[in-house]
Design a protein around this motif. Structure first.
Motif, short mmCIF file in Angstrom:
data_model
loop_
_atom_site.label_atom_id
_atom_site.label_comp_id
_atom_site.label_asym_id
_atom_site.label_seq_id
_atom_site.Cartn_x
_atom_site.Cartn_y
_atom_site.Cartn_z
N VAL A 127 -18.00 -35.33 18.60
CA VAL A 127 -18.02 -35.69 17.43
C VAL A 127 -17.32 -34.43 16.44
O VAL A 127 -16.76 -33.47 16.70
CB VAL A 127 -17.82 -36.33 16.50
N ARG A 128 -19.08 -33.61 17.05
CA ARG A 128 -18.38 -32.17 16.23
C ARG A 128 -17.93 -31.10 17.17
O ARG A 128 -17.27 -30.36 16.85
CB ARG A 128 -20.20 -32.48 16.34
N HIS A 143 -14.41 -32.29 15.77
CA HIS A 143 -14.02 -30.86 14.41
C HIS A 143 -15.01 -29.23 14.60
O HIS A 143 -13.11 -28.57 14.51
CB HIS A 143 -15.38 -31.90 13.59
N ARG A 144 -14.90 -28.80 15.47
CA ARG A 144 -15.34 -27.54 15.50
C ARG A 144 -13.81 -27.04 16.23
O ARG A 144 -13.47 -25.91 16.37
CB ARG A 144 -15.90 -26.79 16.36
N GLY A 181 -11.42 -26.93 14.04
CA GLY A 181 -11.56 -25.83 12.74
C GLY A 181 -11.12 -24.14 13.18
O GLY A 181 -10.95 -24.21 13.87
N ARG A 193 -3.29 -24.32 10.81
CA ARG A 193 -3.97 -25.07 10.09
C ARG A 193 -3.67 -25.24 9.28
O ARG A 193 -3.52 -24.24 8.29
CB ARG A 193 -5.38 -24.20 10.90
#
Length: 68
Positions: free
Chosen positions: A29-30, A33-34, A37, A61
């Motif tokens: 999940v991280r 997300h990264r 991002g 973005r």
């Protein structure tokens, strides 16, 4: 609709396969997300599965939504 995903035409039920060529199955999940991002305005390339069809989109973005 005002965020990058909405502007790029992503729909509920779209399955995310790749983020900038990276297989999301290799990410936790991280990591996802990264990968999503980055700086506002920078592009990110997504490969999606929608109703059995592979769809490729590039979106820019956007800033996170304001709370309140």
């Amino acid at each position: 609709p005002e965020l990058a995903a909405g502007k790029a035409g992503l729909q509920p039920g779209d399955e995310l396969l790749l983020i900038d060529g990276r297989d999301v199955r290799d990410l936790d999940v991280r990591g996802v997300h990264r990968a999503l991002g980055g700086s506002v305005g920078d592009p990110v390339k997504l490969t999606l599965l929608r109703e059995g069809r592979v769809i490729r989109v590039t979106l820019r973005r956007t800033p996170p939504p304001q709370k309140g």
